[in-house]
Design an enzyme around this catalytic site. Structure first.
Site, PDB file in Angstrom:
ATOM      1  N   HIS A 419       0.840  -1.204   0.000  1.00  0.00           N
ATOM      2  CA  HIS A 419       0.000   0.000   0.000  1.00  0.00           C
ATOM      3  C   HIS A 419       0.871   1.248   0.000  1.00  0.00           C
ATOM      4  O   HIS A 419       0.650   2.179  -0.783  1.00  0.00           O
ATOM      5  CB  HIS A 419      -0.909  -0.019   1.232  1.00  0.00           C
ATOM      6  CG  HIS A 419      -1.731   1.212   1.412  1.00  0.00           C
ATOM      7  ND1 HIS A 419      -3.092   1.247   1.195  1.00  0.00           N
ATOM      8  CD2 HIS A 419      -1.406   2.479   1.788  1.00  0.00           C
ATOM      9  CE1 HIS A 419      -3.551   2.463   1.427  1.00  0.00           C
ATOM     10  NE2 HIS A 419      -2.535   3.226   1.794  1.00  0.00           N
ATOM     11  N   GLU A 420       1.873   1.262   0.885  1.00  0.00           N
ATOM     12  CA  GLU A 420       2.731   2.445   0.982  1.00  0.00           C
ATOM     13  C   GLU A 420       3.526   2.659  -0.303  1.00  0.00           C
ATOM     14  O   GLU A 420       3.617   3.780  -0.815  1.00  0.00           O
ATOM     15  CB  GLU A 420       3.681   2.305   2.181  1.00  0.00           C
ATOM     16  CG  GLU A 420       2.996   2.219   3.520  1.00  0.00           C
ATOM     17  CD  GLU A 420       2.053   3.372   3.770  1.00  0.00           C
ATOM     18  OE1 GLU A 420       2.297   4.479   3.270  1.00  0.00           O
ATOM     19  OE2 GLU A 420       1.051   3.170   4.469  1.00  0.00           O
ATOM     20  N   HIS A 423       1.730   4.321  -3.073  1.00  0.00           N
ATOM     21  CA  HIS A 423       1.638   5.785  -3.033  1.00  0.00           C
ATOM     22  C   HIS A 423       2.740   6.406  -3.889  1.00  0.00           C
ATOM     23  O   HIS A 423       2.527   7.412  -4.569  1.00  0.00           O
ATOM     24  CB  HIS A 423       1.753   6.296  -1.603  1.00  0.00           C
ATOM     25  CG  HIS A 423       0.472   6.270  -0.853  1.00  0.00           C
ATOM     26  ND1 HIS A 423      -0.591   7.078  -1.163  1.00  0.00           N
ATOM     27  CD2 HIS A 423       0.071   5.532   0.205  1.00  0.00           C
ATOM     28  CE1 HIS A 423      -1.586   6.837  -0.334  1.00  0.00           C
ATOM     29  NE2 HIS A 423      -1.209   5.894   0.504  1.00  0.00           N
TER      30      HIS A 423
END
EC number: 3.4.24.-
Length: 615
Positions: A419-420, A423
């Site tokens: 998820h990170e 980004h």
């Protein structure tokens, strides 16, 4: 340097505030308004004037479109144009006024493989222009006043007593002698197009304070008025939980030998073309223990085993967390590098602005691996990722989560790390590698969170999964079977009832992101049902197209990020995915994509209105 974007907090809070300080300001009050329009491929086909464009390079075609679409407008070419691996030429322009950038006025053009315009996005300012160049009379506050105004308005922990200004260019300065920021703050004179249709002259003050990397637009006439704020942070052998295992509940650790892909990491993960490393450092990432939460990562501890055997003991029952820091850093380094390699195969390469020290002459800007901080001491129960423009390192912070006893380490939940990292992907692709400010409106920021969940969920799919399989986000690290989202990701409306109009009642990016990922999950399964599912760790391509539904969905979503306008809404991002499919497969999956979105209220009749979305 241009501002970054710290995004990616998987655990939602009640507000997006400046991290870790009493009386913190809610940054939602300063979000950039949605101003972009998007002309899809279907709309472009209806314009006969476009078809008659003279042929030329993709740069010439794109420039001609802007000149014809926005006659008499002043603009400049942004230097991050490239042709992606799907054959689309991506070109971006920044509007200027009296030679000064309008920082939130962009025009992006997508030129297809046939040399014709596929689509374009536009947020150029069309209101009244200032009568004179402000540089003539210089009737605006000086940059030091702007810095102090931002410090006061946002309650920043930056001190500027005794600081002085150094000129970097005609419109940009650096502040020397400050304290409290991780690097010297800067200020750039620029315009901002306001939501009311007017134009404001501002100082864009950039301050990196760790958990927030801010671009604050201070009014250049009155030093107490902040118009908008962009935050870049939306927070050998390797013994690891291998790719596809979301957390320690899904399997055991394995010892993997040389797990890199030499097609996407030809220098391996442990070299940068100049130096061969024996620690968790290489061309794509540098991982270390960061217990004090500081910025001096270079000298921090990182495992450096004999014979490159990154094999360390770990079990979820071990306590305290620092006793297994070697295993934590190794796992974080492994997961992030696999992300790099997979995303590279899907199109996030050097030209597109990926994260590498050495780009090996393949385009883009180097010197920007991802700084990976394991067991970062600046927070708990979270993680974040700061995405500056291409050429500056990304920064991921993985925290300890205290919701269980013993505490749990985010490095071991792959979904959080993917998820990170995503980004970084979405912020580099949307708006182009040189602009990390294009996911800061509420709905676009929500999609930034949704993309992170989507890729994390797609990666964890198991061989026996079907469209009836449901997944939660962050269940292990948060010690909660419900995870950290409102609903599980599911194609069952009884399990997850979210639709586009749900956004009318939502004002937080993680909640809006859950709606977006829910839609993408529908599209994912429609494509899997049509094309099957490759359960291997890498896609198989036929004529540049993944031959299964899972990786095809990941590819189309990624291509859509690069096509869509700056700060898109759901409708525009949907159209960009459809246009990505038109370019890649000649629209072979149009029905499956439309059906997935339409089921969740984003069909043909869906309309964006920030206060009254309809679907």
């Amino acid at each position: 340097s241009l501002p970054l974007h710290v995004l990616a907090h998987p655990q939602p809070s009640t507000s997006t505030s400046l991290a870790g300080r009493a009386g913190a300001v809610d940054l939602n009050e300063f979000r950039v308004a949605h101003r972009s329009s998007y002309a899809s491929h279907d709309e472009m086909k209806k314009l006969p004037s476009i078809a008659s464009f003279r042929q030329g390079t993709y740069l010439e075609v794109a420039t001609e479109l802007v000149k014809q679409t926005m006659p008499n407008m002043e603009f400049r070419l942004v230097d991050d144009h490239y042709v992606g691996d799907s054959g689309i030429g991506h070109v971006r322009f920044r509007q200027t006024m009296h030679g000064i950038d309008i920082d939130n006025s962009d025009f992006n053009v997508n030129v297809g493989k046939d040399g014709k315009i596929l689509s374009h996005g536009n947020s150029f300012y069309t209101g009244p222009a200032p009568a004179s160049n402000p540089m003539i009379k210089r009737d605006f506050i000086d940059p030091m006043q702007a810095l102090n105004g931002v410090r006061k308005a946002l309650n920043l922990p930056v001190k500027a007593d005794g600081a002085h200004v150094e000129n970097m260019s005609e419109h940009k300065v650096m502040f020397k002698g400050t304290s409290g920021a991780l690097s010297d703050p800067t200020a750039k004179l620029c315009y901002m197009a306001k939501e009311d249709g007017s134009l404001a002259l501002t100082w864009r003050v950039e301050t990196d304070i760790g958990d927030n990397w801010l671009l604050s637009y201070m009014d250049a006439k009155e030093s107490s008025k902040v118009h908008n704020v962009v935050d870049y942070v939306a927070h050998a052998t390797f013994q690891v939980y291998k790719w596809g295992l979301a957390d320690p509940t899904e399997g055991k650790r394995d010892i993997l030998t040389n797990p890199w892909n030499l097609k996407t990491s030809p220098l391996t993960w442990l070299a940068d073309g100049k130096t061969n490393f024996t620690a968790t450092r290489g061309n794509n990432a540098i991982a270390q223990y960061n217990p004090d939460g500081g910025n001096d990562y270079e000298n921090n501890y990182r495992p450096s085993p004999k014979n490159l055997k990154f094999e360390y003991p770990y079990s979820p029952d071990m306590n305290p967390p620092k006793t297994y820091i070697d295993a934590s850093v190794t796992q974080l380094f492994y997961t992030s590098n696999v992300c790099h390699d997979l995303y590279y195969m899907l199109g996030f390469n050097e030209k597109a602005g990926n994260f590498q020290v050495n780009n090996r002459g393949q385009g883009g800007k180097g010197n920007d691996y991802v700084i990976l901080n394991a067991q970062d001491g600046s927070g708990t129960n979270n993680a974040n990722f700061a995405t500056p423009p291409d050429g500056q390192p990304g920064r991921m912070r993985a925290y300890i989560w205290t919701r269980a006893n013993p505490p749990r380490d985010a490095s071991f939940e792959a979904g959080t790390i993917i998820h990170e990292y995503t980004h970084g992907l979405s912020n580099r692709l949307c708006g182009g590698p040189a602009n990390s400010r294009c996911l800061n409106a509420l709905e676009s920021g929500g999609m930034g969170e949704g993309w992170g969940d989507f890729y994390a969920t797609a990666v964890r799919l198991k061989p026996n999964d079907t469209r009836k399989t449901n997944y939660v986000k962050g269940g292990w690290v948060n010690n909660s079977p419900k995870g950290v989202r409102m609903y599980p990701y599911s194609t069952d409306m009884n399990v997850n009832p979210l639709v586009y109009t749900s956004n009318n009642k939502l004002n937080e990016v993680h909640a809006i992101g859950t709606v977006w990922c829910t839609m993408l999950y529908e599209v994912l399964w429609n494509l899997i049902d049509k094309h099957g599912k490759n359960d291997g760790p890498v896609p198989v391509f036929e004529n540049g197209v993944p031959n299964d539904g899972k990786y095809l969905a990941m590819k189309l979503v990624m291509d859509g990020m690069a096509i869509q306008p700056c700060n898109p809404n759901f409708v525009q991002a949907r159209d960009a995915i459809l246009d990505a499919d038109m370019n890649l497969t000649k629209g072979a999956n149009k029905c499956e994509i439309w059906k997935g979105f339409a089921k969740r209220g984003l069909g043909v009749g869906a309309k964006f209105d920030p206060k009254n979305r309809t679907g």
